[in-house]
Design a protein around this motif. Structure first.
Motif, short mmCIF file in Angstrom:
data_model
loop_
_atom_site.label_atom_id
_atom_site.label_comp_id
_atom_site.label_asym_id
_atom_site.label_seq_id
_atom_site.Cartn_x
_atom_site.Cartn_y
_atom_site.Cartn_z
N ASP A 46 -40.38 31.28 -7.16
CA ASP A 46 -40.07 31.08 -5.90
C ASP A 46 -40.12 32.04 -4.94
O ASP A 46 -40.25 32.27 -3.83
CB ASP A 46 -38.56 30.78 -6.30
CG ASP A 46 -38.53 29.42 -7.11
OD1 ASP A 46 -39.41 28.74 -7.28
OD2 ASP A 46 -37.32 29.09 -7.68
N ASN A 50 -42.07 32.03 -1.49
CA ASN A 50 -41.39 32.45 -0.21
C ASN A 50 -42.03 33.73 0.54
O ASN A 50 -42.11 33.82 1.67
CB ASN A 50 -39.80 32.81 -0.29
CG ASN A 50 -38.96 31.41 -0.46
OD1 ASN A 50 -38.53 31.08 0.71
ND2 ASN A 50 -39.00 30.91 -1.56
N TYR A 70 -33.51 31.80 1.20
CA TYR A 70 -33.62 30.59 0.30
C TYR A 70 -32.46 30.69 -0.77
O TYR A 70 -31.98 31.87 -1.10
CB TYR A 70 -34.87 30.30 0.09
CG TYR A 70 -35.34 31.24 -1.16
CD1 TYR A 70 -35.22 31.05 -2.75
CD2 TYR A 70 -35.78 32.50 -0.79
CE1 TYR A 70 -35.69 31.83 -3.64
CE2 TYR A 70 -36.37 33.50 -2.00
CZ TYR A 70 -36.23 33.09 -3.03
OH TYR A 70 -36.63 34.00 -4.10
N TRP A 75 -33.08 26.64 -5.85
CA TRP A 75 -34.40 26.46 -6.39
C TRP A 75 -34.81 26.63 -7.92
O TRP A 75 -35.67 25.79 -8.27
CB TRP A 75 -35.29 27.68 -5.64
CG TRP A 75 -35.59 27.44 -4.13
CD1 TRP A 75 -34.37 27.36 -3.27
CD2 TRP A 75 -36.64 27.55 -3.55
NE1 TRP A 75 -35.08 27.34 -2.03
CE2 TRP A 75 -36.46 27.53 -2.45
CE3 TRP A 75 -38.06 27.72 -3.94
CZ2 TRP A 75 -37.45 27.36 -1.20
CZ3 TRP A 75 -39.06 27.59 -3.04
CH2 TRP A 75 -38.74 27.53 -1.44
#
Length: 150
Positions: A46, A50, A70, A75
């Motif tokens: 993740d 990003n 985020y 996530w």
């Protein structure tokens, strides 16, 4: 930048075999209710996705580039890394980081001083953002492997 690229290339080569040294039980264990080794590796996927977007967008969007955070825990939950095949997570991690190598190896020197705004009066240069990506990864690799000597 050269050291970062060398480190990412090295990790992309060795991480798959190093992860395979763990049993699935070891990879799924959640010490004290925290993320398992698989979830930490998924979190690194993740982070990579990003940051890949940031590393691309930093080069052509208005400066200072505003970094949108985020929700890391969300996530990990949405991706359900705990129940994802370990090989799939490793393949994803490797592929995204190889693409990051491709992107950062071609950043013109003058763009490394571009600014990114994290809010709360936190501003980094593009180079510092890339360096922070590696620090973050190494921090979590220590959690997975118990050492920074990979």
């Amino acid at each position: 930048m050269k050291k970062i690229i060398e480190r990412l290339n090295y990790l992309s080569e060795v991480l798959p075999s190093k992860i395979n040294q763990f049993s699935e039980v070891e990879l799924m264990a959640k010490p004290n209710g925290k993320w398992s080794k698989k979830e930490i590796l998924g979190h690194l996927c993740d982070s990579a996705t990003n940051n890949h977007h940031r590393f691309v967008r930093m080069q052509f969007e208005e400066q200072p580039f505003v970094v949108v955070p985020y929700k890391q825990n969300d996530w990990v939950i949405v991706h359900d890394y705990l129940n994802t095949q370990t090989g799939d997570i490793v393949t994803f991690w490797t592929a995204v980081n190889l693409q990051i190598i491709n992107v950062i190896s071609k950043i013109p020197e003058e763009k490394l001083s571009y600014l990114c705004d994290f809010g709360n009066n936190k501003v980094f240069t593009f180079l510092e953002l890339i360096q922070d990506y590696m620090r973050h990864m190494d921090h979590h690799l220590i959690q997975i492997f118990g050492t920074s000597d990979l």
